[in-house]
Structure formats: C-alpha cells, structure tokens
Design a protein around this motif. Structure first.
Motif, PDB file in Angstrom:
ATOM      1  N   THR A  63     -18.107  -0.070 -13.684  1.00 55.34           N
ATOM      2  CA  THR A  63     -19.049   1.218 -13.916  1.00 55.34           C
ATOM      3  C   THR A  63     -18.254   2.440 -13.908  1.00 55.34           C
ATOM      4  O   THR A  63     -17.997   3.054 -13.002  1.00 55.34           O
ATOM      5  CB  THR A  63     -20.130   1.168 -12.696  1.00 55.34           C
ATOM      6  N   VAL A  64     -18.128   2.977 -14.932  1.00 59.46           N
ATOM      7  CA  VAL A  64     -17.245   4.133 -15.382  1.00 59.46           C
ATOM      8  C   VAL A  64     -17.988   5.446 -14.843  1.00 59.46           C
ATOM      9  O   VAL A  64     -17.200   6.379 -14.512  1.00 59.46           O
ATOM     10  CB  VAL A  64     -16.611   4.515 -16.716  1.00 59.46           C
ATOM     11  N   ASP A  65     -19.534   5.486 -14.832  1.00 60.88           N
ATOM     12  CA  ASP A  65     -20.088   6.806 -14.596  1.00 60.88           C
ATOM     13  C   ASP A  65     -20.527   6.640 -13.085  1.00 60.88           C
ATOM     14  O   ASP A  65     -21.374   7.578 -12.755  1.00 60.88           O
ATOM     15  CB  ASP A  65     -21.230   6.812 -15.527  1.00 60.88           C
ATOM     16  N   GLU A  66     -19.805   5.972 -12.272  1.00 61.76           N
ATOM     17  CA  GLU A  66     -20.280   6.199 -10.688  1.00 61.76           C
ATOM     18  C   GLU A  66     -18.865   5.960  -9.983  1.00 61.76           C
ATOM     19  O   GLU A  66     -18.366   5.195 -10.433  1.00 61.76           O
ATOM     20  CB  GLU A  66     -21.268   4.820 -10.249  1.00 61.76           C
ATOM     21  N   PRO A  67     -18.873   6.756  -8.808  1.00 58.31           N
ATOM     22  CA  PRO A  67     -17.893   6.576  -7.971  1.00 58.31           C
ATOM     23  C   PRO A  67     -17.973   5.173  -7.122  1.00 58.31           C
ATOM     24  O   PRO A  67     -18.946   4.886  -7.230  1.00 58.31           O
ATOM     25  CB  PRO A  67     -17.770   7.719  -7.018  1.00 58.31           C
ATOM     26  N   ALA A  68     -17.065   4.735  -6.380  1.00 54.64           N
ATOM     27  CA  ALA A  68     -16.937   3.876  -5.391  1.00 54.64           C
ATOM     28  C   ALA A  68     -18.031   3.732  -4.327  1.00 54.64           C
ATOM     29  O   ALA A  68     -18.742   2.958  -4.095  1.00 54.64           O
ATOM     30  CB  ALA A  68     -15.627   3.595  -4.750  1.00 54.64           C
ATOM     31  N   VAL A  69     -18.212   4.986  -3.965  1.00 57.67           N
ATOM     32  CA  VAL A  69     -19.352   5.294  -2.913  1.00 57.67           C
ATOM     33  C   VAL A  69     -20.000   6.519  -3.347  1.00 57.67           C
ATOM     34  O   VAL A  69     -19.209   7.614  -3.933  1.00 57.67           O
ATOM     35  CB  VAL A  69     -18.742   5.481  -1.622  1.00 57.67           C
ATOM     36  N   MET A  70     -21.266   6.751  -3.070  1.00 59.63           N
ATOM     37  CA  MET A  70     -21.839   8.053  -3.511  1.00 59.63           C
ATOM     38  C   MET A  70     -22.977   8.216  -2.420  1.00 59.63           C
ATOM     39  O   MET A  70     -23.560   7.735  -1.792  1.00 59.63           O
ATOM     40  CB  MET A  70     -22.345   8.002  -4.792  1.00 59.63           C
ATOM     41  N   VAL A  71     -23.419   9.754  -2.273  1.00 52.15           N
ATOM     42  CA  VAL A  71     -24.440   9.989  -1.495  1.00 52.15           C
ATOM     43  C   VAL A  71     -25.478  10.717  -2.493  1.00 52.15           C
ATOM     44  O   VAL A  71     -24.952  11.559  -3.175  1.00 52.15           O
ATOM     45  CB  VAL A  71     -23.811  10.852  -0.364  1.00 52.15           C
ATOM     46  N   ARG A  72     -26.751  10.519  -2.518  1.00 49.20           N
ATOM     47  CA  ARG A  72     -27.807  10.935  -3.219  1.00 49.20           C
ATOM     48  C   ARG A  72     -28.855  11.454  -2.107  1.00 49.20           C
ATOM     49  O   ARG A  72     -29.002  10.958  -0.988  1.00 49.20           O
ATOM     50  CB  ARG A  72     -28.484   9.808  -3.969  1.00 49.20           C
ATOM     51  N   ASP A  73     -29.315  12.809  -2.394  1.00 53.06           N
ATOM     52  CA  ASP A  73     -30.215  13.363  -1.517  1.00 53.06           C
ATOM     53  C   ASP A  73     -31.632  12.855  -1.634  1.00 53.06           C
ATOM     54  O   ASP A  73     -31.805  11.946  -2.446  1.00 53.06           O
ATOM     55  CB  ASP A  73     -30.224  14.917  -1.558  1.00 53.06           C
ATOM     56  N   LEU A  74     -32.576  13.274  -0.982  1.00 55.14           N
ATOM     57  CA  LEU A  74     -33.828  13.026  -0.959  1.00 55.14           C
ATOM     58  C   LEU A  74     -34.514  12.855  -2.486  1.00 55.14           C
ATOM     59  O   LEU A  74     -35.313  12.162  -2.780  1.00 55.14           O
ATOM     60  CB  LEU A  74     -34.867  13.482   0.182  1.00 55.14           C
ATOM     61  N   THR A  75     -34.150  13.836  -3.219  1.00 59.00           N
ATOM     62  CA  THR A  75     -34.487  14.105  -4.610  1.00 59.00           C
ATOM     63  C   THR A  75     -33.863  13.155  -5.655  1.00 59.00           C
ATOM     64  O   THR A  75     -34.036  13.018  -6.750  1.00 59.00           O
ATOM     65  CB  THR A  75     -34.565  15.511  -5.215  1.00 59.00           C
ATOM     66  N   GLY A  76     -32.843  12.496  -5.094  1.00 58.66           N
ATOM     67  CA  GLY A  76     -32.121  11.646  -5.956  1.00 58.66           C
ATOM     68  C   GLY A  76     -31.017  12.202  -6.757  1.00 58.66           C
ATOM     69  O   GLY A  76     -30.165  11.553  -7.538  1.00 58.66           O
ATOM     70  N   SER A  77     -30.719  13.497  -6.248  1.00 60.05           N
ATOM     71  CA  SER A  77     -29.301  14.321  -6.606  1.00 60.05           C
ATOM     72  C   SER A  77     -28.302  13.760  -6.116  1.00 60.05           C
ATOM     73  O   SER A  77     -28.294  13.473  -4.744  1.00 60.05           O
ATOM     74  CB  SER A  77     -29.654  15.859  -6.780  1.00 60.05           C
ATOM     75  N   LEU A  78     -27.216  13.541  -6.912  1.00 57.41           N
ATOM     76  CA  LEU A  78     -25.925  13.399  -6.291  1.00 57.41           C
ATOM     77  C   LEU A  78     -25.381  14.366  -5.522  1.00 57.41           C
ATOM     78  O   LEU A  78     -25.189  15.635  -6.133  1.00 57.41           O
ATOM     79  CB  LEU A  78     -25.022  13.097  -7.552  1.00 57.41           C
ATOM     80  N   SER A  79     -24.882  14.190  -4.359  1.00 61.65           N
ATOM     81  CA  SER A  79     -24.689  15.271  -3.340  1.00 61.65           C
ATOM     82  C   SER A  79     -22.994  14.815  -2.989  1.00 61.65           C
ATOM     83  O   SER A  79     -22.317  16.043  -2.622  1.00 61.65           O
ATOM     84  CB  SER A  79     -25.393  15.316  -2.082  1.00 61.65           C
ATOM     85  N   ALA A  80     -22.627  13.963  -3.264  1.00 60.96           N
ATOM     86  CA  ALA A  80     -21.310  13.546  -2.850  1.00 60.96           C
ATOM     87  C   ALA A  80     -20.798  12.432  -3.750  1.00 60.96           C
ATOM     88  O   ALA A  80     -21.301  11.451  -3.932  1.00 60.96           O
ATOM     89  CB  ALA A  80     -20.807  13.185  -1.170  1.00 60.96           C
ATOM     90  N   TRP A  81     -19.419  12.602  -4.452  1.00 62.14           N
ATOM     91  CA  TRP A  81     -18.918  11.730  -5.152  1.00 62.14           C
ATOM     92  C   TRP A  81     -17.611  11.176  -4.531  1.00 62.14           C
ATOM     93  O   TRP A  81     -16.796  12.091  -4.186  1.00 62.14           O
ATOM     94  CB  TRP A  81     -18.409  12.459  -6.522  1.00 62.14           C
ATOM     95  N   ILE A  82     -17.486   9.954  -4.165  1.00 60.40           N
ATOM     96  CA  ILE A  82     -16.577   9.827  -3.236  1.00 60.40           C
ATOM     97  C   ILE A  82     -15.567   8.524  -3.768  1.00 60.40           C
ATOM     98  O   ILE A  82     -16.370   7.390  -4.109  1.00 60.40           O
ATOM     99  CB  ILE A  82     -17.318   9.183  -1.939  1.00 60.40           C
ATOM    100  N   GLU A  83     -14.446   8.759  -4.267  1.00 62.42           N
ATOM    101  CA  GLU A  83     -13.642   8.045  -4.899  1.00 62.42           C
ATOM    102  C   GLU A  83     -12.627   7.163  -3.868  1.00 62.42           C
ATOM    103  O   GLU A  83     -12.493   7.567  -2.822  1.00 62.42           O
ATOM    104  CB  GLU A  83     -12.655   8.603  -5.981  1.00 62.42           C
TER     105      GLU A  83
END
Length: 183
Positions: A63-83
C-alpha cells in the motif's frame, strides 16, 4: 501459487516511562512474504512506542499511500505518519504533508538513511525525527520471534528494554534529525 502473509500475535505489556504510557494490549500482525523479520520487529516497536488512541498499522508493504503505522484522530484525520526502515524522500515528503506529525523508525544505519534524504525536498524535514533502534536489539528480537509472542516493552531515558518470549534484550533508541532546512 503466491504465498500469503504469516500472522503473528503479540501480547504486549508496554511501559513507556518517557511518555507516561502504560498499557496492555494484543497485536495481530500480518507479515508479508517479502517483509524481513527485522523490519517486522521494528514495525511492532514503532507501533508500541507511538501507542495512543487511534494508532493502527497501515495497509502494508503493498500500500503506497499509507505508512507502516499511522494515527487517526476521532474525526478520521491523519495525525501521525509513522514510517519504518528507509523510506524514500518523496514518500516522506508526501507523508509529512498529509499528517500533523511524521516520524521514522529504522533498524538500518541511520547515517545511510539520512544521506539518502540530503538535498531532497521533504516537507518540514527539520521536524521529522529519525529514531534508530539498536540493530543488535532488533536482531535478537527477530531471532526470538514466534507465531504467538509475549512482549514486554519498556522505554526510559532513550533506552529500550524488551522481553520477547523469555529473551531479554536492551539497547538505545537514538534520535537523529535531517540537517537541511525543510521544503
């Protein structure tokens, strides 16, 4: 016929003293056939060390459009991109633009990873930490991996302490920064 992913289960006991996070949880991790054991160990450690509400594994190596790990807030917005590993500069640039915060965990030589990014356009480069996990710790953990795992992770003052299936490991978690100004 193509090989499928191998499932690994981790019963995690996390004590991240540096962040004040103390949790117990179960992780089910799909290891893609092309994924090395050290990469998967680093991915699991990144998940644990970034543990917060909304943390999830990304779509995986395909999956090229997602990092290995990520954090989404309660609204679904991406808050952390963790490679994890040694992502290319373009991927890191894109990830840094799409999330409030970006971070990279690596089990590779951090100087080589940083050298690959120098001179390249990376959004907010100076704000992105490269956290290098001690390669001996990662190798020892990779050797101790089983399909079902009991994992205790402790971080204090930049040191990691692991107990993985009865194998005790420790090593440094060293933060590096991209030295050039961000784009």
């Amino acid at each position: 016929m193509a090989m499928g992913s191998t499932m690994h289960t981790f019963e995690v006991d996390l004590a991240d003293v540096d962040r004040g996070v103390y949790e117990q949880f179960t992780l089910r991790v799909a290891r893609h056939p092309s994924e090395t054991a050290p990469f998967m160990v680093t991915r699991v450690l990144a998940f644990c060390l970034e543990y917060t509400e909304g943390v999830v594994f990304g779509g995986g190596v395909s999956t090229v459009d997602e990092p290995a790990v990520m954090v989404r807030d309660l609204t679904g917005s991406l808050s952390a991109w963790i490679e994890v590993g040694a992502p290319d500069a373009a991927r890191l640039h894109s990830g840094s633009k799409s999330a409030e915060r970006a971070v990279v965990y690596t089990h590779r030589d951090p100087e080589k990873v940083l050298a690959n990014w120098r001179g390249k356009t990376i959004h907010r480069a100076s704000e992105i930490p490269l956290l290098a996990v001690d390669p001996a710790l990662v190798a020892g953990a990779a050797d101790a991996l089983e399909r079902r795992n009991a994992l205790s992770v402790s971080r204090t003052e930049g040191q990691l302490y692991l107990d993985l299936n009865g194998t005790n490991l420790s090593g440094a978690l060293v933060e590096h920064r991209i030295s050039e100004p961000s784009a």
